[in-house]
Design an enzyme around this catalytic site. Structure first.
Site, PDB file in Angstrom:
ATOM      1  CD  GLU A 124      -2.520   1.837   0.436  1.00  0.00           C
ATOM      2  OE1 GLU A 124      -3.407   1.103  -0.012  1.00  0.00           O
ATOM      3  OE2 GLU A 124      -2.318   2.992   0.010  1.00  0.00           O
ATOM      4  CD  GLN A 156     -12.377   5.961  -0.931  1.00  0.00           C
ATOM      5  OE1 GLN A 156     -13.075   5.911  -1.924  1.00  0.00           O
ATOM      6  NE2 GLN A 156     -11.348   5.154  -0.760  1.00  0.00           N
ATOM      7  CB  VAL A 211       1.026  -3.765  -7.176  1.00  0.00           C
ATOM      8  CG1 VAL A 211      -0.370  -3.256  -7.392  1.00  0.00           C
ATOM      9  CG2 VAL A 211       1.288  -4.911  -8.141  1.00  0.00           C
ATOM     10  CB  CYS A 224     -20.843   5.019  -2.763  1.00  0.00           C
ATOM     11  SG  CYS A 224     -22.252   5.563  -1.745  1.00  0.00           S
ATOM     12  CG  ASP A 263     -14.682  -0.067  -4.425  1.00  0.00           C
ATOM     13  OD1 ASP A 263     -15.651  -0.577  -3.841  1.00  0.00           O
ATOM     14  OD2 ASP A 263     -14.277   1.088  -4.200  1.00  0.00           O
ATOM     15  CE  LYS A 295     -17.293  -2.064  -9.241  1.00  0.00           C
ATOM     16  NZ  LYS A 295     -16.710  -3.381  -8.915  1.00  0.00           N
ATOM     17  CB  ALA A 327     -17.140   1.017   3.156  1.00  0.00           C
ATOM     18  CB  CYS A 351     -24.773   3.705   0.894  1.00  0.00           C
ATOM     19  SG  CYS A 351     -25.939   4.415  -0.255  1.00  0.00           S
TER      20      CYS A 351
END
Ligand SMILES: Cc1cc2nc3c(=O)[nH]c(=O)nc-3n(C[C@H](O)[C@H](O)[C@H](O)COP(=O)(O)OP(=O)(O)OC[C@H]3O[C@@H](n4cnc5c(N)ncnc54)[C@H](O)[C@@H]3O)c2cc1C
Length: 463
Positions: A93, A101, A136, A223, A362, A370, A372, A405
């Site tokens: 990461e 978000q 990556v 979202c 996601d 998609k 959380a 959501c």
């Protein structure tokens, strides 16, 4: 030089009572309000805080590389850490800052500050997990190796791809990311700062009046409720300021529906009608002239139309990062092929061609999911399935498509939207009408979802 780091933070035990205490402590809710919300439905079920199944840790020397340390990468790493004893787990990461978000819509509402939606990534790297602070660059699934942008090569026995998605602003002619936040061009998707800019720009727009336009792309997006929320939040802020009268609002889409679940499609259309937000099903945004403040939409029949705007909220096209396709890991046929999404079985989250590769968050090619909240479900499925495969068994757990959501309908009210692959509602609060906008779901969004999210990153309260 290797940028590995070993963290010494202890994962916390799975205890609902602890989550309640955490949530209450961090929520800022009065005890009375908290009890109203919690008591209305019974807290554990109300917030879906059941822990993922307890399994005895499996002893292994397997090398597991998790690509991405966002919502999904951290959650999967934490759960794998608790399921495995002796595994060498590495998270790749690049970002020192973790972004919450789901809080960006509240930044755009003027409710959260930027500081409230950012935490240091290192706090959430589980104990005993290595962190490679890099991105990556390439994956070779045949030789089971990952290459980072710094040239480091990592061998793996199992790979978890959790790198989220790419916001494809470049696909819109004339739009440069650096233009977001100036001259009426906004996008709450770009960053927390951009969400704050959207809040500031809507106020400037309210003072001057004019035409506001809100767009949604023709690709899957994270979202899917957020573009709708962007319009309803802006509307609400201007209504509260008594400035809505001098403005025109338009919501642009090339799709038949505003929301995939029929009930919420109807609800959003009713809300738009009530608040005088015109629905233009005339196509998707293809170009912006930032200086002239003009937006071009292309309809499904190929016709283009250019219109003026004073305030434009852009939801960009989205796709997986290119290295997924370059590695031969992307879905090759069907509706999701264009986006280069990770080809996984939509129930087990195991890769369709490489059994030692899994996906979460996601990046995966599933029809919906998609959010959380979806990651909470992936966390209770994907790591357990990886452990099954590690033990030469078939994956035993299935993802049901859970997507959720709180749909902000105005500043101070929200509807709690939850559904799965059936596109039917799967309410956590079975005996309250979650789809009815209420202050209660707003409070849940503002005060309780964030502590639950950060618990999730530690592998707790998975769904
Ligand atoms: C405005 C907005 C509102 C939202 N509202 C809600 C909501 O109300 N409810 C909800 O449930 N969800 C909401 N979401 C969606 C939610 O935030 C995402 O679905 C969730 O973060 C997905 O987790 P992820 O780990 O797949 O992606 P992310 O959390 O985006 O993490 C991806 C990670 O991969 C890293 N990465 C990128 N490229 C590389 C690379 N080359 N190598 C290594 N790492 C890389 C990134 O740095 C990042 O840390 C919202 C999102 C936005 C933008």
């Amino acid at each position: 030089m290797s940028q590995r780091e070993n963290r010494n933070e202890h994962p916390h035990p799975n205890r609902t009572s602890e989550a309640v205490a955490d949530a209450l402590e961090r929520s800022g809710l009065s005890r009375r309000d908290f009890l109203k919300i919690a008591g209305a439905a019974g807290l554990a079920s109300a917030t879906g805080m059941q822990a993922a199944p307890v399994r005895a840790a499996v002893s292994t020397r397997a090398r597991i590389v998790v690509l991405g340390g966002g919502a999904a990468g951290l959650t999967m790493a934490a759960r794998l850490r608790s399921l495995l004893d002796g595994a060498r787990i590495t998270v790749v990461e690049p970002s020192e800052i973790h972004h919450y978000q789901p809080g960006w819509t509240l930044v755009a509402s003027g409710v959260y500050s930027i500081g409230e939606v950012q935490r240091r990534t290192e706090r959430y790297i589980p104990r005993g997990v290595d962190w490679v602070r890099s991105g990556v660059a390439a994956i070779d699934p045949d030789s089971q190796q990952v290459e980072t942008v710094d040239g480091e090569r990592l061998d793996y026995d199992f790979l978890v791809v959790a790198t989220g998605l790419h916001l494809d602003y470049e696909a819109i002619d004339g739009l440069r990311r650096e233009d977001i936040g100036r001259t009426g061009l906004t996008s709450i998707y770009a960053s927390a700062e951009a969400a704050r800019d959207a809040y500031e720009q809507i106020q400037a727009f309210g003072e001057n009046g004019g035409v506001a336009r809100f767009t949604i792309p023709g690709t899957p997006i994270k979202c899917a409720g957020a573009p709708i929320k962007a319009a309803l939040i802006a509307n609400s802020l201007l209504e509260r300021a008594g400035q809505r009268g001098g403005t025109e609002f338009h919501y642009h889409t090339g799709a038949d529906r505003l929301f995939s679940v029929q009930r919420f499609d109807t609800m959003v259309r009713d809300l738009y009608s009530e608040h005088d937000i015109a629905v233009n099903q005339d196509g998707f945004l293809t170009a912006v002239d930032v200086d002239a403040r003009q937006a071009t939409f292309r309809g499904t029949n190929g016709n283009e139309e250019t219109v003026d705007y004073d305030y434009l909220h852009v939801t960009p096209p989205m796709r997986a990062h290119e290295f997924v396709r370059e590695a031969g890991l992307a879905v090759e046929d069907g509706a999701l092929a264009d986006g280069g999404w990770l080809a996984v079985d939509d129930r087990t989250l195991q890769h369709a061609r490489y059994p030692n590769v899994f996906g979460a968050g996601d990046v995966v090619a599933t029809a919906i999911g998609k959010t959380a909240s979806t990651v909470r479900s992936h966390g209770a499925v994907m790591p357990d399935n990886l452990v099954d495969v590690l033990q030469d068994r078939e994956p035993s757990r299935e993802f049901d498509g859970y997507t959720s959501c709180p749909l902000i309908t105005e500043v101070g009210k929200a509807a709690l939207v939850e559904f799965d692959y059936t596109l039917e509602e799967v309410p956590t609060f079975g005996f309250i009408d979650q789809g009815e906008p209420s202050w209660m779901w707003w409070r849940l969004k503002v005060h309780m979802i964030k502590p639950l999210y950060f618990n999730m990153l530690r592998g707790r309260y998975l769904r």
